[in-house]
Design a protein around this motif. Structure first.
Motif, short mmCIF file in Angstrom:
data_model
loop_
_atom_site.label_atom_id
_atom_site.label_comp_id
_atom_site.label_asym_id
_atom_site.label_seq_id
_atom_site.Cartn_x
_atom_site.Cartn_y
_atom_site.Cartn_z
N GLN A 56 0.83 -1.21 0.00
CA GLN A 56 0.00 0.00 0.00
C GLN A 56 0.87 1.26 0.00
O GLN A 56 0.62 2.19 -0.76
CB GLN A 56 -0.93 0.00 1.20
N TRP A 57 1.91 1.25 0.82
CA TRP A 57 2.77 2.43 0.87
C TRP A 57 3.45 2.67 -0.48
O TRP A 57 3.49 3.78 -1.00
CB TRP A 57 3.84 2.29 1.96
N VAL A 58 3.95 1.58 -1.04
CA VAL A 58 4.75 1.72 -2.27
C VAL A 58 3.87 2.03 -3.48
O VAL A 58 4.16 2.95 -4.25
CB VAL A 58 5.57 0.43 -2.51
N TYR A 59 2.79 1.27 -3.65
CA TYR A 59 2.03 1.38 -4.89
C TYR A 59 0.82 2.29 -4.81
O TYR A 59 0.32 2.75 -5.83
CB TYR A 59 1.57 -0.01 -5.36
N PRO A 213 -5.57 -5.03 -5.99
CA PRO A 213 -6.23 -3.95 -5.24
C PRO A 213 -5.29 -3.28 -4.23
O PRO A 213 -5.46 -2.11 -3.91
CB PRO A 213 -7.37 -4.65 -4.50
N GLU A 214 -4.28 -4.05 -3.75
CA GLU A 214 -3.31 -3.44 -2.83
C GLU A 214 -2.14 -2.83 -3.61
O GLU A 214 -1.28 -2.18 -3.03
CB GLU A 214 -2.76 -4.49 -1.86
N GLY A 215 -2.09 -3.13 -4.92
CA GLY A 215 -1.00 -2.62 -5.74
C GLY A 215 -1.43 -1.33 -6.43
O GLY A 215 -2.04 -0.46 -5.82
N ILE A 216 -1.16 -1.24 -7.75
CA ILE A 216 -1.52 -0.02 -8.48
C ILE A 216 -3.05 0.07 -8.62
O ILE A 216 -3.61 1.14 -8.84
CB ILE A 216 -0.84 0.00 -9.88
N SER A 217 -3.70 -1.08 -8.53
CA SER A 217 -5.15 -1.13 -8.45
C SER A 217 -5.89 -0.63 -9.69
O SER A 217 -6.82 0.16 -9.61
CB SER A 217 -5.58 -0.33 -7.20
N LEU A 218 -5.43 -1.10 -10.87
CA LEU A 218 -6.16 -0.79 -12.10
C LEU A 218 -6.93 -2.05 -12.51
O LEU A 218 -6.40 -3.15 -12.40
CB LEU A 218 -5.20 -0.42 -13.22
N SER A 219 -8.13 -1.87 -13.01
CA SER A 219 -8.93 -3.02 -13.43
C SER A 219 -8.25 -3.71 -14.62
O SER A 219 -7.65 -3.05 -15.47
CB SER A 219 -10.31 -2.55 -13.82
N ARG A 220 -8.38 -5.03 -14.69
CA ARG A 220 -7.75 -5.74 -15.81
C ARG A 220 -8.37 -5.36 -17.15
O ARG A 220 -7.82 -5.60 -18.20
CB ARG A 220 -7.79 -7.25 -15.59
N ARG A 221 -9.54 -4.74 -17.08
CA ARG A 221 -10.17 -4.25 -18.31
C ARG A 221 -9.48 -3.00 -18.84
O ARG A 221 -9.74 -2.55 -19.95
CB ARG A 221 -11.64 -3.94 -18.08
N ARG A 222 -8.67 -2.40 -18.01
CA ARG A 222 -7.96 -1.18 -18.42
C ARG A 222 -6.51 -1.45 -18.78
O ARG A 222 -5.70 -0.53 -18.87
CB ARG A 222 -8.04 -0.14 -17.29
#
Ligand code: SAH
Ligand code: SF4
Length: 395
Positions: A56-59, A213-222
């Motif tokens: 969470q801190w990093v991404y 969701p804990e990373g960059i959190s972009l949907s796989r559709r994007r």
């Protein structure tokens, strides 16, 4: 490799002890980070929670210094700083086009350089990410294809491009502030330098972090991965990444595709279409994007348009056809089809019931458009070599 080494099923390299020197956290998968934390003294019971906190801190917050990770005990932060670093590629130059497109040149370890392009649009912002320095393939219309492969990028260098762009866009949220859903960087396309499916493991690990969701959190559709057609890796992409797929199709006969996308000699149109047919179902994505570069008098006839439809329909592939006006580069052996030709081609496809958007070239004034990447690096290098030669110095 040691010929006597035991054969192992463990395909993922999970460190059991820490290697010499600090480990970069950026790009480590969850299991790899967990193992590295344990090797560095984190109690096993806590490791999973620590992975989440550090990710969470990093991404999500863009923190690059362990001392900023305020929900971790001070002694633990110091312990992390002893064993780990948080590093991303270094930004060397940034050019901004008249249309707002940004082209970044970034330096990775070993002094190699790759290009990354940010394309702002009304309702989204797309980052075009590189997966290799150069490319082993030699598509005849692509500038990157004239540059030999130097090396694969690591997962950290691939995710690092996204983090670098968020730095430049000033997009990291401030802790405590309400979550803003409209992101400047909302989409990722693996359409920069290199063939992503020839660097599968690193691309997969990086995209997993982008989607987490804990990373960059972009949907796989994007997230869209573009490939020239590395057939054996297409099924793996569906199973192990599950992002959107774009395919550099570009021709409707094997004779023509052999000259434009030479990997066609290995996996021809039929084989490729067979592999594509099961992609949407396995990856649970709606349709495949067929990229088609419009080259005057090479692949742009009405007959080509009709053949393209017959091929896609014949294999029952849900598809959208993205027509790309050819982007020229110095010494390119092709010319862009005329606007009228492109429109006529698009019309045939559209009338057959498939979406046929014509891609607007972006950032042409800074050589940032599709297939133009590599130039800045190479030119800069040449001029440095030239300067050295002129002044009698050795580079
Ligand atoms: N190696 C991958 C991804 C990078 S290229 C691939 O080939 O799919 C991204 C897209 O730009 C591909 O569809 C590629 O065929 C296309 N492209 C390459 N050179 C181009 C050029 N000069 N003009 C227009 N599109 C080009
Ligand atoms: Fe490589 Fe893609 Fe360019 Fe072909 S089009 S040379 S696969 S980067």
């Amino acid at each position: 490799m040691d010929a006597n080494a035991p054969i192992t099923q463990d395909v993922q390299t999970i460190p059991r002890t820490l290697p010499e020197g600090p480990v970069n956290i950026v790009g480590l998968t969850r299991p790899a980070l967990r193992a590295a934390l344990i090797a560095a003294g984190t109690p096993e019971k806590q490791a999973k929670m620590r992975v989440n906190q550090i990710w969470q801190w990093v991404y999500q917050w863009g923190v690059r210094d362990f001392s900023g990770m305020t929900n971790l005990a001070k002694t633990y932060r110091a312990q992390l700083a002893e064993h780990f670093v948080i590093e991303i590629p270094e930004l060397v130059t940034r050019q901004i086009s008249d249309d707002g497109t940004r082209k970044y040149l970034v330096r990775i370890s070993g002094g190699h350089e790759v290009e990354v392009v940010y394309i702002p649009e009304e309702d989204r912002g797309t980052l075009c990410v590189s997966s290799q320095v150069g490319c082993t393939l030699t598509c005849s219309f692509c500038h990157t294809g004239t540059q030999k492969l130097v090396r694969n990028l690591t997962a950290g260098e691939i995710v690092g491009q996204i983090m670098m762009a968020r730095d430049d866009l000033g997009e990291w949220p401030v802790p405590g502030a309400p979550k803003d859903e409209t992101r400047l960087l909302s989409n990722i396309v693996l359409m920069g330098m290199g063939e992503p499916l020839y660097n599968f493991d690193n691309v997969r690990d990086a995209m997993k972090i982008a989607m987490d969701p804990e990373g960059i959190s972009l949907s796989r559709r994007r997230i869209t991965l573009s490939t020239s057609g590395i057939v054996p890796e297409i099924a793996r992409t569906a199973e192990e990444i599950g992002c959107q797929l774009a395919i550099s199709f570009h021709a409707t006969t094997d004779a023509v595709r052999d000259t434009l996308v030479p990997i066609n000699k290995r996996w021809n149109i039929e084989t490729l279409l067979d592999a594509l047919a099961s992609y949407p179902k396995v990856s649970n994505s709606e349709r495949i994007t067929f990229e088609y570069v419009m080259l005057s008098d090479i692949n742009d006839s009405d007959e080509d348009a009709r053949r393209l439809i017959a091929l896609i329909r014949g294999h029952g592939i849900p598809a959208k056809i993205n027509l790309i006006p050819f982007n020229e580069w110095p010494g390119a052996p092709y010319q862009r089809s005329s606007n009228n030709r492109i429109r006529a081609f698009a019309d045939i496809i559209y009338k057959a019931g498939y979406a046929s958007p014509i891609r607007t070239p972006r950032g042409e004034d800074i050589m940032a458009a599709c297939g133009q990447l590599k130039s800045a690096t190479e030119r800069a290098r040449k001029s440095r070599a030239q300067i050295a030669a002129d002044t009698g110095l050795r580079s």
